[in-house]
Design a protein around this motif. Structure first.
Motif, mmCIF file in Angstrom:
data_model
loop_
_atom_site.group_PDB
_atom_site.id
_atom_site.type_symbol
_atom_site.label_atom_id
_atom_site.label_comp_id
_atom_site.label_asym_id
_atom_site.label_seq_id
_atom_site.Cartn_x
_atom_site.Cartn_y
_atom_site.Cartn_z
ATOM 1 N N THR A 36 34.290 42.339 44.051
ATOM 2 C CA THR A 36 33.497 41.263 44.680
ATOM 3 C C THR A 36 34.434 40.236 45.311
ATOM 4 O O THR A 36 35.666 40.332 45.195
ATOM 5 C CB THR A 36 32.631 40.492 43.652
ATOM 6 O OG1 THR A 36 33.480 39.613 42.902
ATOM 7 C CG2 THR A 36 31.885 41.418 42.710
ATOM 8 N N GLU A 37 33.825 39.228 45.960
ATOM 9 C CA GLU A 37 34.582 38.061 46.421
ATOM 10 C C GLU A 37 34.144 36.834 45.635
ATOM 11 O O GLU A 37 34.289 35.711 46.072
ATOM 12 C CB GLU A 37 34.353 37.839 47.915
ATOM 13 C CG GLU A 37 35.082 38.839 48.779
ATOM 14 C CD GLU A 37 34.987 38.485 50.264
ATOM 15 O OE1 GLU A 37 33.897 38.060 50.704
ATOM 16 O OE2 GLU A 37 35.991 38.636 50.959
ATOM 17 N N TRP A 52 36.270 28.568 36.870
ATOM 18 C CA TRP A 52 37.085 27.347 36.743
ATOM 19 C C TRP A 52 37.654 26.950 38.112
ATOM 20 O O TRP A 52 37.830 25.760 38.384
ATOM 21 C CB TRP A 52 38.188 27.517 35.695
ATOM 22 C CG TRP A 52 39.016 28.755 35.852
ATOM 23 C CD1 TRP A 52 40.201 28.877 36.531
ATOM 24 C CD2 TRP A 52 38.723 30.061 35.317
ATOM 25 N NE1 TRP A 52 40.660 30.169 36.451
ATOM 26 C CE2 TRP A 52 39.786 30.914 35.714
ATOM 27 C CE3 TRP A 52 37.692 30.574 34.535
ATOM 28 C CZ2 TRP A 52 39.825 32.279 35.364
ATOM 29 C CZ3 TRP A 52 37.726 31.918 34.191
ATOM 30 C CH2 TRP A 52 38.783 32.760 34.601
ATOM 31 N N ASP A 53 37.908 27.924 38.964
ATOM 32 C CA ASP A 53 38.361 27.590 40.319
ATOM 33 C C ASP A 53 37.236 26.943 41.124
ATOM 34 O O ASP A 53 37.478 26.070 41.956
ATOM 35 C CB ASP A 53 38.857 28.847 41.042
ATOM 36 C CG ASP A 53 40.192 29.335 40.494
ATOM 37 O OD1 ASP A 53 40.921 28.512 39.910
ATOM 38 O OD2 ASP A 53 40.504 30.531 40.641
ATOM 39 N N GLU A 54 36.007 27.367 40.856
ATOM 40 C CA GLU A 54 34.848 26.761 41.527
ATOM 41 C C GLU A 54 34.718 25.286 41.155
ATOM 42 O O GLU A 54 34.434 24.454 42.006
ATOM 43 C CB GLU A 54 33.568 27.475 41.085
ATOM 44 C CG GLU A 54 33.186 28.660 41.926
ATOM 45 C CD GLU A 54 31.833 29.202 41.496
ATOM 46 O OE1 GLU A 54 31.746 29.657 40.340
ATOM 47 O OE2 GLU A 54 30.887 29.149 42.293
ATOM 48 N N VAL A 55 34.931 25.001 39.871
ATOM 49 C CA VAL A 55 34.790 23.609 39.412
ATOM 50 C C VAL A 55 35.789 22.715 40.142
ATOM 51 O O VAL A 55 35.437 21.632 40.636
ATOM 52 C CB VAL A 55 34.976 23.521 37.873
ATOM 53 C CG1 VAL A 55 34.997 22.074 37.404
ATOM 54 C CG2 VAL A 55 33.869 24.302 37.164
ATOM 55 N N LEU A 101 32.436 29.213 47.433
ATOM 56 C CA LEU A 101 33.852 29.600 47.396
ATOM 57 C C LEU A 101 33.967 31.118 47.300
ATOM 58 O O LEU A 101 33.247 31.750 46.518
ATOM 59 C CB LEU A 101 34.520 28.945 46.180
ATOM 60 C CG LEU A 101 36.003 29.280 45.942
ATOM 61 C CD1 LEU A 101 36.878 28.744 47.075
ATOM 62 C CD2 LEU A 101 36.478 28.685 44.614
ATOM 63 N N LYS A 102 34.854 31.668 48.122
ATOM 64 C CA LYS A 102 35.089 33.110 48.030
ATOM 65 C C LYS A 102 36.518 33.366 47.565
ATOM 66 O O LYS A 102 37.430 32.624 47.917
ATOM 67 C CB LYS A 102 34.884 33.772 49.402
ATOM 68 C CG LYS A 102 33.436 33.909 49.765
ATOM 69 C CD LYS A 102 33.293 34.695 51.061
ATOM 70 C CE LYS A 102 31.825 34.863 51.425
ATOM 71 N NZ LYS A 102 31.681 35.530 52.734
ATOM 72 N N GLN A 103 36.682 34.416 46.775
ATOM 73 C CA GLN A 103 38.001 34.746 46.248
ATOM 74 C C GLN A 103 38.119 36.264 46.217
ATOM 75 O O GLN A 103 37.241 36.936 45.664
ATOM 76 C CB GLN A 103 38.089 34.202 44.815
ATOM 77 C CG GLN A 103 39.393 33.579 44.428
ATOM 78 C CD GLN A 103 39.255 32.845 43.089
ATOM 79 O OE1 GLN A 103 38.698 33.365 42.136
ATOM 80 N NE2 GLN A 103 39.772 31.637 43.024
#
Ligand SMILES: [Zn+2]
Length: 257
Positions: free
Chosen positions: A70-71, A76-79, A119-121
């Motif tokens: 997935t992306e 925690w990066d979203e926060v 946010l995409k990762q």
């Protein structure tokens, strides 16, 4: 590989400092250590896995199956993305200590009320996991969505493990029964459920060297980063870090009196 043969187990997360990590590997080659990596950040595959291959140092990668292929970002990066570094850090600390359903509700609220796009990762793919498994890396269990296990209900815990098991079976990955507690958080209920759901080894995040007889459900690990200087890595491996830190705290509190 017999996991409880290892007294010194390192826990890494992300990999950006490749030259420094190469220095770690050169040194670790002569030590009887186990490398573990939590979360399955794409930087492990891109930057560490190619370096690790020739050294033949045993390594375990703990993945979060709900994110694979997935992306979707780590929560925690979203926060941090929505709230900024400073406020985000404060919220993260709070979110790790509240009931799981409240944490999930807060995250949902953040996403839906923010004007920022989602946010995409880039996350690891199943193909990459298989490539690493074929090269000798153990792909193991870091729970399905990375909640705090001491903040989950029994039902939530079982769901985390059952979904992970299904994922591992579907993709022929070997390490379902090797588990690392997200953030190291554990309690009696979590340990009971882990055992009942077939987990054989559980890793903590307690910055300790394993001493004496090792309890396979509470294996200690030493926290390091890819950019930890070599002198400090040696210091940590000798178990001095966990002894010196409390001493330092004691000294500071004495000085402050
Ligand atoms: Zn983690």
């Amino acid at each position: 590989m017999n996991i409880i043969e290892f007294r010194k187990i390192l826990a890494y997360h992300t990999f950006n400092s490749t030259s420094n990590f190469t220095n770690h590997l050169k040194y670790l080659k002569s030590q009887k250590v186990l490398i573990t990596v939590d979360d399955g950040h794409i930087s492990f595959y891109e930057n560490a896995f190619p370096l690790l291959k020739p050294y033949q140092i045993p390594a375990i990668l703990f993945i979060v199956p709900s994110l694979i292929n997935t992306e979707k970002p780590f929560w925690w990066d979203e926060v941090i993305y929505y709230l900024g570094k400073e406020k985000g850090a404060v919220e993260l600390k709070r979110l790790k200590s509240i009931p799981n359903h409240e944490r999930l509700a807060f995250l949902e609220e953040l996403r839906s009320t923010s004007e920022k796009p989602l946010l995409k990762q880039q996350q690891l793919t199943v193909e990459q996991l298989k490539e690493m498994q074929n090269a000798g890396i153990i792909i193991a269990n870091h729970s399905f969505t990375h909640p705090m296990f001491d903040q989950c209900t029994e039902e939530e815990l079982r769901e985390e493990l059952r979904k992970t098991k299904a994922f591992f079976e579907e993709h022929h990955l070997d390490g379902y029964d090797i588990f690392a507690y997200p953030n190291g958080n554990y309690n009696e209920l979590a340990e009971k459920v882990l055992k009942e759901e077939g987990i054989k080894y559980a890793f903590l995040f307690d910055h300790k060297v394993n001493k004496g007889e090792i309890n396979p459900m509470r294996i200690s690990r030493l926290s390091v980063n890819d950019d930890t200087p070599l002198w400090k890595l040696k210091f940590i491996l000798n178990g001095w870090h966990s002894k010196v830190l409390p001493l330092r705290k004691k000294l500071f509190s004495m000085l402050r009196r």
